[in-house]
Design a protein around this motif. Sequence first.
Motif, mmCIF file in Angstrom:
data_model
loop_
_atom_site.group_PDB
_atom_site.id
_atom_site.type_symbol
_atom_site.label_atom_id
_atom_site.label_comp_id
_atom_site.label_asym_id
_atom_site.label_seq_id
_atom_site.Cartn_x
_atom_site.Cartn_y
_atom_site.Cartn_z
ATOM 1 N N VAL A 132 0.928 -1.258 -0.062
ATOM 2 C CA VAL A 132 -0.025 0.052 -0.187
ATOM 3 C C VAL A 132 0.934 1.222 -0.176
ATOM 4 O O VAL A 132 0.568 2.285 -0.667
ATOM 5 C CB VAL A 132 -0.872 -0.022 1.155
ATOM 6 C CG1 VAL A 132 -1.805 1.196 1.378
ATOM 7 C CG2 VAL A 132 -1.818 -1.257 1.245
ATOM 8 N N SER A 133 2.000 1.144 0.735
ATOM 9 C CA SER A 133 2.720 2.593 0.888
ATOM 10 C C SER A 133 3.678 2.764 -0.228
ATOM 11 O O SER A 133 4.184 3.868 -0.444
ATOM 12 C CB SER A 133 3.796 2.029 2.338
ATOM 13 O OG SER A 133 2.943 2.092 3.375
ATOM 14 N N TRP A 158 -4.018 4.375 0.903
ATOM 15 C CA TRP A 158 -4.619 4.792 2.488
ATOM 16 C C TRP A 158 -5.660 5.441 2.349
ATOM 17 O O TRP A 158 -6.334 5.491 3.130
ATOM 18 C CB TRP A 158 -3.159 5.317 2.880
ATOM 19 C CG TRP A 158 -1.965 4.447 3.265
ATOM 20 C CD1 TRP A 158 -0.744 4.680 2.753
ATOM 21 C CD2 TRP A 158 -1.854 3.264 4.023
ATOM 22 N NE1 TRP A 158 -0.059 3.854 3.313
ATOM 23 C CE2 TRP A 158 -0.625 2.862 4.213
ATOM 24 C CE3 TRP A 158 -3.081 2.574 4.890
ATOM 25 C CZ2 TRP A 158 -0.423 1.840 4.823
ATOM 26 C CZ3 TRP A 158 -2.572 1.667 5.666
ATOM 27 C CH2 TRP A 158 -1.243 1.170 5.469
ATOM 28 N N ASP A 159 -5.772 6.656 1.298
ATOM 29 C CA ASP A 159 -7.038 7.234 1.159
ATOM 30 C C ASP A 159 -8.233 6.238 1.124
ATOM 31 O O ASP A 159 -9.116 6.820 1.615
ATOM 32 C CB ASP A 159 -6.879 8.441 0.366
ATOM 33 C CG ASP A 159 -5.956 9.442 0.418
ATOM 34 O OD1 ASP A 159 -5.769 9.737 1.587
ATOM 35 O OD2 ASP A 159 -5.454 10.272 -0.330
ATOM 36 N N GLN A 160 -8.209 5.513 0.295
ATOM 37 C CA GLN A 160 -9.487 4.593 -0.079
ATOM 38 C C GLN A 160 -9.512 3.720 0.952
ATOM 39 O O GLN A 160 -10.813 3.440 1.707
ATOM 40 C CB GLN A 160 -8.963 3.437 -1.304
ATOM 41 C CG GLN A 160 -9.036 4.427 -2.539
ATOM 42 C CD GLN A 160 -8.623 3.359 -3.853
ATOM 43 O OE1 GLN A 160 -7.757 2.687 -3.686
ATOM 44 N NE2 GLN A 160 -8.940 3.944 -4.904
ATOM 45 N N LEU A 161 -8.685 3.290 2.011
ATOM 46 C CA LEU A 161 -8.644 2.466 3.196
ATOM 47 C C LEU A 161 -9.160 3.327 4.177
ATOM 48 O O LEU A 161 -10.514 2.958 5.206
ATOM 49 C CB LEU A 161 -7.480 1.917 3.687
ATOM 50 C CG LEU A 161 -7.061 0.740 2.827
ATOM 51 C CD1 LEU A 161 -5.366 0.613 2.982
ATOM 52 C CD2 LEU A 161 -7.442 -0.215 2.956
ATOM 53 N N ARG A 162 -9.107 4.614 4.321
ATOM 54 C CA ARG A 162 -9.784 5.478 5.368
ATOM 55 C C ARG A 162 -11.222 5.755 4.979
ATOM 56 O O ARG A 162 -12.188 5.695 5.672
ATOM 57 C CB ARG A 162 -9.106 6.773 5.341
ATOM 58 C CG ARG A 162 -7.602 7.016 5.871
ATOM 59 C CD ARG A 162 -7.258 8.437 5.794
ATOM 60 N NE ARG A 162 -5.725 8.271 6.127
ATOM 61 C CZ ARG A 162 -4.789 8.540 5.203
ATOM 62 N NH1 ARG A 162 -5.089 8.754 3.839
ATOM 63 N NH2 ARG A 162 -3.567 8.353 5.353
ATOM 64 N N ASP A 201 2.336 0.215 10.619
ATOM 65 C CA ASP A 201 2.078 0.904 9.515
ATOM 66 C C ASP A 201 0.720 1.338 9.476
ATOM 67 O O ASP A 201 0.378 2.399 8.903
ATOM 68 C CB ASP A 201 2.365 -0.045 8.288
ATOM 69 C CG ASP A 201 3.940 -0.300 8.025
ATOM 70 O OD1 ASP A 201 4.684 0.535 8.620
ATOM 71 O OD2 ASP A 201 4.323 -1.065 7.399
ATOM 72 N N ILE A 202 -0.146 0.255 9.625
ATOM 73 C CA ILE A 202 -1.682 0.648 9.453
ATOM 74 C C ILE A 202 -2.142 1.419 10.846
ATOM 75 O O ILE A 202 -2.933 2.643 10.209
ATOM 76 C CB ILE A 202 -2.436 -0.730 9.753
ATOM 77 C CG1 ILE A 202 -2.147 -1.681 8.692
ATOM 78 C CG2 ILE A 202 -3.992 -0.480 9.834
ATOM 79 C CD1 ILE A 202 -2.698 -3.003 8.718
ATOM 80 N N GLU A 203 -1.455 1.481 11.711
ATOM 81 C CA GLU A 203 -1.874 2.496 12.703
ATOM 82 C C GLU A 203 -1.774 3.823 12.670
ATOM 83 O O GLU A 203 -2.072 4.826 12.796
ATOM 84 C CB GLU A 203 -1.521 1.852 14.284
ATOM 85 C CG GLU A 203 -2.747 0.576 14.592
ATOM 86 C CD GLU A 203 -2.268 -0.031 16.010
ATOM 87 O OE1 GLU A 203 -2.645 -0.663 16.392
ATOM 88 O OE2 GLU A 203 -0.976 0.442 16.366
ATOM 89 N N ASP A 204 -0.305 3.915 11.984
ATOM 90 C CA ASP A 204 0.201 5.500 11.912
ATOM 91 C C ASP A 204 -0.484 6.077 10.645
ATOM 92 O O ASP A 204 -0.761 7.229 10.821
ATOM 93 C CB ASP A 204 1.727 5.182 11.492
ATOM 94 C CG ASP A 204 2.589 4.857 12.792
ATOM 95 O OD1 ASP A 204 1.973 4.885 13.617
ATOM 96 O OD2 ASP A 204 3.755 4.528 12.585
#
Length: 303
Positions: A132-133, A158-162, A201-204
Motif C-alpha cells: 500500500v505504501s 491509504w485514502d481508499q482504506l480511510r 504501518d496501519i495504525e500510523d
Amino acid sequence: MRPQPVETLAASVNRPEGVAAILRRRARGAILTGASLLQRSSSGPFVRCLGGHYVFDDQRHDFERLIVRLRNLGEFITTGDLLDIMQGQAPLDGRYFHLSFDDGLASIWRNGVPILAEHEVPATLFINSAVVSSDAACIREPWERATNYGQSLSVMSWDQLRAAQSAGVEVGAHTRSHTRLSELSSDQERLQSEIAGCKRDIEDALGTPCRAFAWPYGTLRDIDGKAILAIRNAGYEAAFSLVRAPIEPGHTSTFVIPRHHFEPQWPWRHVKFFARGGMERPLDSNRYSLLMNKELICTDEGR
C-alpha cells in the motif's frame, strides 16, 4: 488522474490449463454439488468466518447476489462481536458470519465496499502494508510473485482504506509483504517487521487500532509457534487462518480462527455448502499443539 484499468476475472486469476486440470476442476465441482445436495439444513446456532480475495469489475452482480443469499442464512457480525462470542462474553444465540478479504485489492474498494455498505454488512480487509505504501519494484514484484494473480492488480491506497473505514469496513494486517511466516523462524528481525511492523504501518497511516491479523496462505503449515507468539506480543487480538474447521466458543483459539474460503464466481450451492459448515474438520491436533504449546504456555485462551 489516470483512468483505472478494468480488472476482470478471466484476466486476473490464473487457472491451470490442460486436460488433467480441467478434469480435476470438474470432479471437484461434482463432488461439492453432490455433497451440497446431501447436506442437511441446520437451524441451530453457529458462528462461522468466510474469507475471499476479490470482487472484480465483472463480478458485482455475482457478489451482491451472494451477499443477499448469505444474509438469508445468517447475520453478519464484526470482529469485536466474533471475539465476544468466542471468548464467552456474548451468547451464541443465532447464526452468525464474519466476512473478510485478504490482499487489499482495489477491486474490493470499487466493487465490494459499495455493496457491503448498501446492505449494511460489516467486513474486514487484511492488507499488505508495504505494498500500500509503495509501488517500488523491489516491493511490488515479490508481492506479485507471492499472490500469483494473472495480471498486475491495483491495491487500495491509504485514502481508499480511510474511506472504507468510514463505510464500516475494518482494516487488519496480512504482513507487510505477503510472506510465509513459517519460513521466518530463524529471522526474528524480519518476523517482527512483517507482523508488528504491519500493525504500526496501519495504525500510523489510519490513526485507528489494528486488532486483527490473517497470515498469508492460511494453512497450519504456513505458520509456527514463534509467529503465533509474535502476533500475540505485537498486540493483536485475533489471527485468522484459511482452514475449514468449526469454531467452538470457549475452546477455539482466537489466534487460530478458522475461515471458509470462497470467491464471487463460485456456484451458490458450493458457497452455501461451506457457509453451512461443509467439509469442516477439527484442526490437526499434532500441528495445533506445536503451534500453541511451548511458546504459549502462559496463554489465556478459552477465557
